[in-house]
Design a protein around this motif. Sequence first.
Motif, PDB file in Angstrom:
ATOM      1  N   GLY A   1      51.937 -26.198  -0.747  1.00 28.26           N
ATOM      2  CA  GLY A   1      50.893 -27.153  -0.400  1.00 28.26           C
ATOM      3  C   GLY A   1      51.082 -28.346  -1.300  1.00 28.26           C
ATOM      4  N   THR A   2      50.922 -29.541  -0.774  1.00 30.80           N
ATOM      5  CA  THR A   2      51.046 -30.717  -1.622  1.00 30.80           C
ATOM      6  C   THR A   2      49.894 -31.682  -1.414  1.00 30.80           C
ATOM      7  OG1 THR A   2      52.563 -32.414  -2.427  1.00 30.80           O
ATOM      8  CG2 THR A   2      52.596 -31.996  -0.056  1.00 30.80           C
ATOM      9  N   GLY A   3      49.413 -32.239  -2.532  1.00 28.35           N
ATOM     10  CA  GLY A   3      48.284 -33.153  -2.439  1.00 28.35           C
ATOM     11  C   GLY A   3      47.863 -33.651  -3.803  1.00 28.35           C
ATOM     12  N   PRO A   4      46.769 -34.377  -3.903  1.00 26.81           N
ATOM     13  CA  PRO A   4      45.926 -34.739  -2.767  1.00 26.81           C
ATOM     14  C   PRO A   4      46.538 -35.891  -1.950  1.00 26.81           C
ATOM     15  CG  PRO A   4      45.032 -35.691  -4.788  1.00 26.81           C
ATOM     16  CD  PRO A   4      46.232 -34.897  -5.184  1.00 26.81           C
ATOM     17  N   ILE A   5      46.583 -35.662  -0.638  1.00 27.05           N
ATOM     18  CA  ILE A   5      47.133 -36.694   0.243  1.00 27.05           C
ATOM     19  C   ILE A   5      46.168 -37.886   0.265  1.00 27.05           C
ATOM     20  CG2 ILE A   5      47.980 -37.189   2.584  1.00 27.05           C
ATOM     21  CD1 ILE A   5      49.552 -34.950   1.253  1.00 27.05           C
ATOM     22  N   TYR A   6      44.887 -37.595   0.331  1.00 20.70           N
ATOM     23  CA  TYR A   6      43.853 -38.645   0.333  1.00 20.70           C
ATOM     24  C   TYR A   6      42.828 -38.321  -0.759  1.00 20.70           C
ATOM     25  CZ  TYR A   6      45.954 -39.229   4.929  1.00 20.70           C
ATOM     26  OH  TYR A   6      46.862 -39.390   5.946  1.00 20.70           O
ATOM     27  N   VAL A   7      41.877 -39.222  -0.923  1.00 23.23           N
ATOM     28  CA  VAL A   7      40.819 -39.008  -1.917  1.00 23.23           C
ATOM     29  C   VAL A   7      39.976 -37.800  -1.504  1.00 23.23           C
ATOM     30  CG1 VAL A   7      38.737 -40.009  -2.923  1.00 23.23           C
ATOM     31  CG2 VAL A   7      40.718 -41.459  -2.482  1.00 23.23           C
ATOM     32  N   THR A   8      39.739 -36.928  -2.462  1.00 21.93           N
ATOM     33  CA  THR A   8      38.893 -35.763  -2.190  1.00 21.93           C
ATOM     34  C   THR A   8      37.797 -35.646  -3.248  1.00 21.93           C
ATOM     35  OG1 THR A   8      38.835 -33.338  -2.029  1.00 21.93           O
ATOM     36  CG2 THR A   8      40.547 -34.254  -3.442  1.00 21.93           C
TER      37      THR A   8
ATOM     38  N   ILE B   1      55.602 -26.550   4.842  1.00 24.70           N
ATOM     39  CA  ILE B   1      54.837 -27.439   3.963  1.00 24.70           C
ATOM     40  C   ILE B   1      53.491 -27.756   4.601  1.00 24.70           C
ATOM     41  CG2 ILE B   1      54.748 -29.767   2.945  1.00 24.70           C
ATOM     42  CD1 ILE B   1      57.822 -29.786   3.126  1.00 24.70           C
ATOM     43  N   VAL B   2      52.457 -27.700   3.775  1.00 17.36           N
ATOM     44  CA  VAL B   2      51.135 -28.047   4.264  1.00 17.36           C
ATOM     45  C   VAL B   2      50.546 -29.134   3.353  1.00 17.36           C
ATOM     46  CG1 VAL B   2      49.904 -26.238   2.985  1.00 17.36           C
ATOM     47  CG2 VAL B   2      49.039 -26.947   5.171  1.00 17.36           C
ATOM     48  N   GLY B   3      49.862 -30.100   3.960  1.00 17.80           N
ATOM     49  CA  GLY B   3      49.207 -31.158   3.181  1.00 17.80           C
ATOM     50  C   GLY B   3      47.790 -30.742   2.841  1.00 17.80           C
ATOM     51  N   ILE B   4      47.285 -31.245   1.700  1.00 17.88           N
ATOM     52  CA  ILE B   4      45.911 -30.912   1.289  1.00 17.88           C
ATOM     53  C   ILE B   4      45.263 -32.117   0.595  1.00 17.88           C
ATOM     54  CG2 ILE B   4      46.637 -29.927  -0.949  1.00 17.88           C
ATOM     55  CD1 ILE B   4      44.282 -27.884  -0.508  1.00 17.88           C
ATOM     56  N   GLY B   5      43.943 -32.159   0.672  1.00 19.26           N
ATOM     57  CA  GLY B   5      43.182 -33.157  -0.073  1.00 19.26           C
ATOM     58  C   GLY B   5      42.685 -34.299   0.795  1.00 19.26           C
ATOM     59  N   GLY B   6      41.397 -34.273   1.082  1.00 16.03           N
ATOM     60  CA  GLY B   6      40.770 -35.377   1.820  1.00 16.03           C
ATOM     61  C   GLY B   6      41.200 -35.488   3.273  1.00 16.03           C
ATOM     62  N   ILE B   7      41.743 -34.409   3.819  1.00 17.21           N
ATOM     63  CA  ILE B   7      42.220 -34.469   5.210  1.00 17.21           C
ATOM     64  C   ILE B   7      41.051 -34.254   6.169  1.00 17.21           C
ATOM     65  CG2 ILE B   7      43.779 -33.439   6.916  1.00 17.21           C
ATOM     66  CD1 ILE B   7      45.701 -32.857   4.559  1.00 17.21           C
ATOM     67  N   THR B   8      41.009 -35.106   7.183  1.00 17.77           N
ATOM     68  CA  THR B   8      39.920 -35.089   8.163  1.00 17.77           C
ATOM     69  C   THR B   8      40.519 -35.085   9.575  1.00 17.77           C
ATOM     70  OG1 THR B   8      39.893 -37.491   8.346  1.00 17.77           O
ATOM     71  CG2 THR B   8      38.474 -36.529   6.639  1.00 17.77           C
ATOM     72  N   ILE B   9      39.642 -34.985  10.562  1.00 16.46           N
ATOM     73  CA  ILE B   9      40.105 -35.038  11.958  1.00 16.46           C
ATOM     74  C   ILE B   9      40.747 -36.405  12.230  1.00 16.46           C
ATOM     75  CG2 ILE B   9      39.249 -35.096  14.356  1.00 16.46           C
ATOM     76  CD1 ILE B   9      37.046 -33.032  13.031  1.00 16.46           C
ATOM     77  N   GLU B  10      40.254 -37.424  11.550  1.00 22.03           N
ATOM     78  CA  GLU B  10      40.756 -38.788  11.775  1.00 22.03           C
ATOM     79  C   GLU B  10      42.149 -39.011  11.173  1.00 22.03           C
ATOM     80  OE1 GLU B  10      37.512 -38.210  10.674  1.00 22.03           O
ATOM     81  OE2 GLU B  10      36.856 -38.425  12.755  1.00 22.03           O
ATOM     82  N   ASN B  11      42.405 -38.469   9.985  1.00 25.47           N
ATOM     83  CA  ASN B  11      43.692 -38.787   9.341  1.00 25.47           C
ATOM     84  C   ASN B  11      44.725 -37.651   9.435  1.00 25.47           C
ATOM     85  OD1 ASN B  11      43.020 -36.931   7.314  1.00 25.47           O
ATOM     86  ND2 ASN B  11      42.184 -38.485   5.942  1.00 25.47           N
ATOM     87  N   ALA B  12      44.353 -36.519  10.048  1.00 21.03           N
ATOM     88  CA  ALA B  12      45.263 -35.360  10.104  1.00 21.03           C
ATOM     89  C   ALA B  12      46.570 -35.700  10.827  1.00 21.03           C
ATOM     90  CB  ALA B  12      44.582 -34.185  10.790  1.00 21.03           C
ATOM     91  N   GLU B  13      46.478 -36.580  11.822  1.00 20.59           N
ATOM     92  CA  GLU B  13      47.664 -36.915  12.612  1.00 20.59           C
ATOM     93  C   GLU B  13      48.753 -37.541  11.730  1.00 20.59           C
ATOM     94  OE1 GLU B  13      46.807 -38.749  16.315  1.00 20.59           O
ATOM     95  OE2 GLU B  13      48.892 -39.307  16.668  1.00 20.59           O
ATOM     96  N   GLU B  14      48.311 -38.391  10.811  1.00 23.41           N
ATOM     97  CA  GLU B  14      49.255 -39.059   9.915  1.00 23.41           C
ATOM     98  C   GLU B  14      50.018 -38.026   9.061  1.00 23.41           C
ATOM     99  OE1 GLU B  14      49.162 -42.781   6.747  1.00 23.41           O
ATOM    100  OE2 GLU B  14      47.370 -41.595   7.003  1.00 23.41           O
ATOM    101  N   VAL B  15      49.299 -36.985   8.641  1.00 22.95           N
ATOM    102  CA  VAL B  15      49.902 -35.945   7.796  1.00 22.95           C
ATOM    103  C   VAL B  15      50.934 -35.146   8.606  1.00 22.95           C
ATOM    104  CG1 VAL B  15      49.419 -33.986   6.262  1.00 22.95           C
ATOM    105  CG2 VAL B  15      47.712 -35.801   6.532  1.00 22.95           C
ATOM    106  N   MET B  16      50.554 -34.796   9.825  1.00 25.65           N
ATOM    107  CA  MET B  16      51.474 -34.041  10.698  1.00 25.65           C
ATOM    108  C   MET B  16      52.706 -34.893  11.012  1.00 25.65           C
ATOM    109  SD  MET B  16      49.583 -31.215  11.649  1.00 25.65           S
ATOM    110  CE  MET B  16      47.892 -30.719  11.970  1.00 25.65           C
ATOM    111  N   LYS B  17      52.466 -36.178  11.301  1.00 21.77           N
ATOM    112  CA  LYS B  17      53.596 -37.043  11.680  1.00 21.77           C
ATOM    113  C   LYS B  17      54.555 -37.266  10.513  1.00 21.77           C
ATOM    114  CE  LYS B  17      52.042 -39.503  15.729  1.00 21.77           C
ATOM    115  NZ  LYS B  17      51.303 -40.676  16.226  1.00 21.77           N
TER     116      LYS B  17
END
Length: 212
Positions: free
Chosen positions: A129-136, A163-179
Motif C-alpha cells: 500500500g502506498t500513500g498518502p495519495i491525497y490529504v487525509t 499495489i494499492v493506493g491509500i490516503g484521502g481517496i474518495t469516489i471523486e478521485n479514485a479514478e485518478e489512482v486507478m489510472k
Amino acid sequence: MEKEQLAVYFIAGTPNCLTTIEETLQAAIDGGIAMFQFREKGEGALTGERKKQIALRLQAKCKQAGIPFIINDDIALAIDIAADGVHIGQEDEPASVVREKIKGGIVGVSVHTMDEFEKAIADGADYVGTGPIYVTATKTDTRPVAGTTLIRKMKDKYPDFPIVGIGGITIENAEEVMKAGADGVSVITAISHAKNPKQAASQLKNVFSRTQ
Ligand code: 3NM
C-alpha cells in the motif's frame, strides 16, 4: 492472493465508524468490497479480549462473504485467530520476519519510496500500500502527500506486483489512482463516514470496473 482482491479494500476500526463496525462492514460487503482490514487504532480503540471478540465477529462476516480478513500490525492476534493475513508499516517488525510468522497468509506492507517498495518485494510481501495519495484527516502521522507519481513509477518497473493506493481517496478521485496503475484503492472514511456505506462501496467498485 489475487490482484482483484485489492479493487476496493476497506479498512476500519471501531473509532472510524458512525454506527457499529459490524453494521458498517456488512454494508461495505453488500456494496462489493473485495478485502477488509481491521485497523483498531486511535482514540477509544479497543484492546485485549474486547478487540479479539470484535475481530472474531468481523472475521466471520468476511468468511461468509468470501473476502480476505486482514489485521493491521497485531501479528499475535492474526496468528491467534488465524486471520487471512496482516498489514504492517515501516515502523513494525521487518516484513521478512512477519513473512516467516504468517507462513502462507497474506502480508501487506506500507511503502513510501522505491527503495521501501523493492525491499518489501524482496522480503516476500504479497502486496504493498502506498500513500498518502491525497490529504487525509484519518491518520495524523503520515508522510507528506505523495500524489500518484510513485504509483506510476512502481507499476512501470514491476507491472505485475499488486499495489494499492491509500490516503484521502474518495469516489471523486479514485479514478485518478486507478489510472496511475494502482490495482485498487484502500479507503477508511470514504466508506465508514458515507451516509450510505453500501452505496459508497458500490460506487468505488464501479470506478474500478470502468477503469479496467
Ligand atoms: N495509512 P482515509 S493514510 C491508514 O499514508 C492510512 O500510509 C496511510 O484513511 C498512509 O481513507 C491512512 O480516511 C488513512 O483517508 C486512510
